[in-house]
Design a protein around this motif. Structure first.
Motif, short mmCIF file in Angstrom:
data_model
loop_
_atom_site.label_atom_id
_atom_site.label_comp_id
_atom_site.label_asym_id
_atom_site.label_seq_id
_atom_site.Cartn_x
_atom_site.Cartn_y
_atom_site.Cartn_z
N ARG A 166 9.83 -34.57 -2.01
CA ARG A 166 8.45 -34.31 -1.60
C ARG A 166 7.48 -34.46 -2.76
NH1 ARG A 166 11.97 -32.37 1.57
NH2 ARG A 166 11.61 -31.91 3.77
N GLN A 167 7.97 -35.03 -3.85
CA GLN A 167 7.17 -35.40 -5.02
C GLN A 167 6.41 -34.23 -5.64
OE1 GLN A 167 5.20 -38.78 -2.83
NE2 GLN A 167 5.87 -39.95 -4.61
N MET A 168 7.08 -33.07 -5.70
CA MET A 168 6.47 -31.94 -6.39
C MET A 168 6.36 -32.25 -7.87
SD MET A 168 7.97 -28.64 -4.35
CE MET A 168 7.91 -28.62 -2.56
N ASP A 169 5.33 -31.71 -8.49
CA ASP A 169 5.03 -32.08 -9.88
C ASP A 169 5.91 -31.34 -10.89
OD1 ASP A 169 3.02 -33.75 -8.95
OD2 ASP A 169 1.49 -32.20 -9.09
N GLY A 170 6.48 -30.21 -10.50
CA GLY A 170 7.30 -29.45 -11.43
C GLY A 170 8.03 -28.33 -10.72
N LEU A 171 8.97 -27.68 -11.44
CA LEU A 171 9.79 -26.62 -10.85
C LEU A 171 9.80 -25.38 -11.73
CD1 LEU A 171 13.01 -28.63 -9.86
CD2 LEU A 171 11.14 -27.95 -8.33
N ILE A 172 9.76 -24.22 -11.07
CA ILE A 172 10.03 -22.94 -11.73
C ILE A 172 11.29 -22.39 -11.08
CG2 ILE A 172 9.25 -20.57 -12.14
CD1 ILE A 172 6.38 -21.59 -12.06
N LEU A 173 12.34 -22.24 -11.86
CA LEU A 173 13.63 -21.77 -11.35
C LEU A 173 13.83 -20.32 -11.78
CD1 LEU A 173 15.81 -24.87 -12.35
CD2 LEU A 173 14.42 -24.54 -10.31
N VAL A 174 13.93 -19.42 -10.81
CA VAL A 174 14.07 -17.99 -11.10
C VAL A 174 15.53 -17.57 -10.94
CG1 VAL A 174 13.27 -15.67 -10.56
CG2 VAL A 174 11.72 -17.62 -10.25
N ALA A 175 16.13 -17.16 -12.06
CA ALA A 175 17.55 -16.74 -12.09
C ALA A 175 18.46 -17.77 -11.45
CB ALA A 175 17.71 -15.39 -11.41
N PRO A 176 18.44 -19.02 -11.90
CA PRO A 176 19.28 -20.06 -11.30
C PRO A 176 20.76 -19.80 -11.56
CG PRO A 176 18.29 -20.88 -13.32
CD PRO A 176 17.65 -19.55 -13.03
N ARG A 177 21.60 -20.31 -10.66
CA ARG A 177 23.04 -20.12 -10.77
C ARG A 177 23.77 -21.40 -11.19
NH1 ARG A 177 21.59 -15.50 -10.68
NH2 ARG A 177 22.08 -13.94 -9.09
N ILE A 233 12.40 -33.95 -13.51
CA ILE A 233 11.16 -33.28 -13.15
C ILE A 233 10.90 -32.14 -14.14
CG2 ILE A 233 12.41 -31.78 -11.54
CD1 ILE A 233 9.92 -31.81 -9.75
N PRO A 234 9.65 -31.94 -14.59
CA PRO A 234 9.35 -30.85 -15.53
C PRO A 234 9.81 -29.50 -14.97
CG PRO A 234 7.48 -32.33 -15.34
CD PRO A 234 8.46 -32.75 -14.28
N SER A 235 10.49 -28.71 -15.82
CA SER A 235 11.10 -27.47 -15.32
C SER A 235 10.94 -26.32 -16.31
CB SER A 235 12.61 -27.68 -15.06
OG SER A 235 12.82 -28.73 -14.14
N VAL A 236 10.80 -25.11 -15.74
CA VAL A 236 10.76 -23.88 -16.52
C VAL A 236 11.68 -22.88 -15.84
CG1 VAL A 236 9.34 -21.97 -17.37
CG2 VAL A 236 8.39 -24.28 -17.27
N LEU A 237 12.49 -22.16 -16.62
CA LEU A 237 13.44 -21.18 -16.09
C LEU A 237 12.99 -19.77 -16.42
CD1 LEU A 237 15.08 -23.84 -16.04
CD2 LEU A 237 17.08 -22.49 -16.72
N ILE A 238 13.14 -18.87 -15.46
CA ILE A 238 12.92 -17.44 -15.67
C ILE A 238 14.25 -16.74 -15.45
CG2 ILE A 238 11.75 -15.36 -14.84
CD1 ILE A 238 9.45 -17.06 -13.89
N GLY A 239 14.60 -15.80 -16.33
CA GLY A 239 15.84 -15.04 -16.15
C GLY A 239 17.09 -15.84 -16.42
N HIS A 240 17.06 -16.65 -17.46
CA HIS A 240 18.21 -17.47 -17.82
C HIS A 240 18.10 -17.74 -19.32
CE1 HIS A 240 21.49 -19.66 -15.84
NE2 HIS A 240 21.38 -20.57 -16.78
#
Length: 351
Positions: free
Chosen positions: A121-132, A145-152
């Motif tokens: 869906r061509q989102m511009d970036g991702l925020i991943l919260v506590a990814p597994r 894709i540009p990405s930022v992680l929270i809780g990792h």
């Protein structure tokens, strides 16, 4: 029977005709292109509002950006995630970006499927919260894709940014608070995970708990028990602990969501909190301050985590390549579940 005529979709050409300008002019306004006058922008926006024009995300993607950000949550039962979303929304308030949420149910396979769907869906970036997902998968995603992680906790990562609480310090504050008011037999109720990896927040908190127990001379009482992230599992384990012959003096839970379940079981069993058992959570969600809970907890500022993650993601989208890894300083907010008089205990300077 007459059929209802299908409403024709309003297009960029429709807007141009209504505003009396060229299609190229409307396109420039949509792209916020350099050199567009305020008068032209106002004229085009007025026609868009009158006609109810909404640019298709796919079309916007073809022009460079869709101004949508994917937010991947591991679950929606934990109230702490609503604090993170509040921070993300606050950061995006004065921007063109809109967050769209996916829930992975703490399954790495679902995470990857959702990320593929977000990228489609061509989102511009991702925020991943506590990814597994595994580190290799995270790297692969971040190259796409540009990405930022929270809780990792991955301070050495170079392809994406991270925003974390100092989980070792947070657990350390809890143990020293409980030991300071006279508790010795302090149990840590952690999360059951298939692999204990230092990148996980629960593993970091286990490290902080174990270290602090040793520092307080309580190493012989160290006990970590783990349960799945469900209310049913938490209540079953809490009942076992609270009805055991060696009932702990205090139970430190890895998250408020679980601590509130333990508090509920203690009440059902007729136990006094903190007289019979002290209970402490982590996250300092809004439910902690309710009089019937008055739950001692570690405040890691979910809103600030979300705000900083959104800020870093927009910077990445705009071209920043060097990874940033922020670590926020937690503080202990003591309430009557462990202490009769509410106090606030700050931690040392941020890491």
């Amino acid at each position: 029977m007459a059929t209802k005529k299908k409403t024709e979709r309003v297009t960029i050409r429709t807007v141009a005709e209504d505003a009396g300008v060229s299609v190229a002019a409307v396109s420039k306004v949509l792209r916020s292109a350099y050199g567009v006058s305020d008068a032209l922008r106002a004229k085009v926006q007025a026609s868009m509002a009158k006609l109810g024009y909404r640019p298709l995300a796919a079309a916007r993607g073809m022009r460079g950006q869709t101004y949508t950000l994917g937010v991947l949550l591991s679950d929606i039962s934990n109230p702490f995630f609503s604090d993170i979303m509040a921070g993300i929304n606050a950061a995006l308030e004065r921007t063109e970006y809109q967050p769209l949420i996916g829930v992975s149910q703490s399954a790495s396979s679902i995470e990857l499927e959702l990320i593929d769907a977000m990228q489609d869906r061509q989102m511009d970036g991702l925020i991943l919260v506590a990814p597994r997902m595994k580190a290799a998968d995270l790297d692969t995603v971040a190259t796409r894709i540009p990405s930022v992680l929270i809780g990792h906790h991955l301070p050495g990562a170079t392809l994406f940014d991270t925003v974390n609480d100092n989980d070792v310090l947070g657990a350390n504050l809890v143990v020293k608070h409980l030991a300071g008011v006279g508790h010795r037999n302090i149990v840590f109720l952690s999360l059951q995970m298939p692999a204990l990896d230092d990148v996980l927040i629960t593993t970091q908190r286990e490290i902080g708990y174990t270290t602090a127990m040793a520092e307080c001379g309580l190493a012989r009482y160290t006990q970590i028990v783990r349960a799945d992230q469900t209310a049913r599992e938490a209540r079953t384990l809490a009942r076992h602990l609270l009805q055991s012959r060696q009932r702990p003096e205090a139970i430190f839970c890895w998250t408020d969501f679980i601590a509130l379940e333990v508090l509920s079981v203690a009440t059902e069993l007729g136990l006094s909190v903190p007289g019979d058992v002290a209970i402490v959570g982590y996250d300092n969600t809004r439910y902690c301050d309710m009089a019937q809970n008055s739950l001692t907890s570690v405040d890691q500022s979910g809103q600030l985590l979300g705000l900083q993650a959104a800020r870093l993601l927009i910077e990445r989208i705009k071209g920043r390549e060097k990874a940033e890894h922020l670590v926020l300083t937690p503080r202990l907010v003591a309430r009557s579940s462990s202490l009769k008089v509410a106090t606030s205990v700050p931690g040392p300077a941020a890491a």
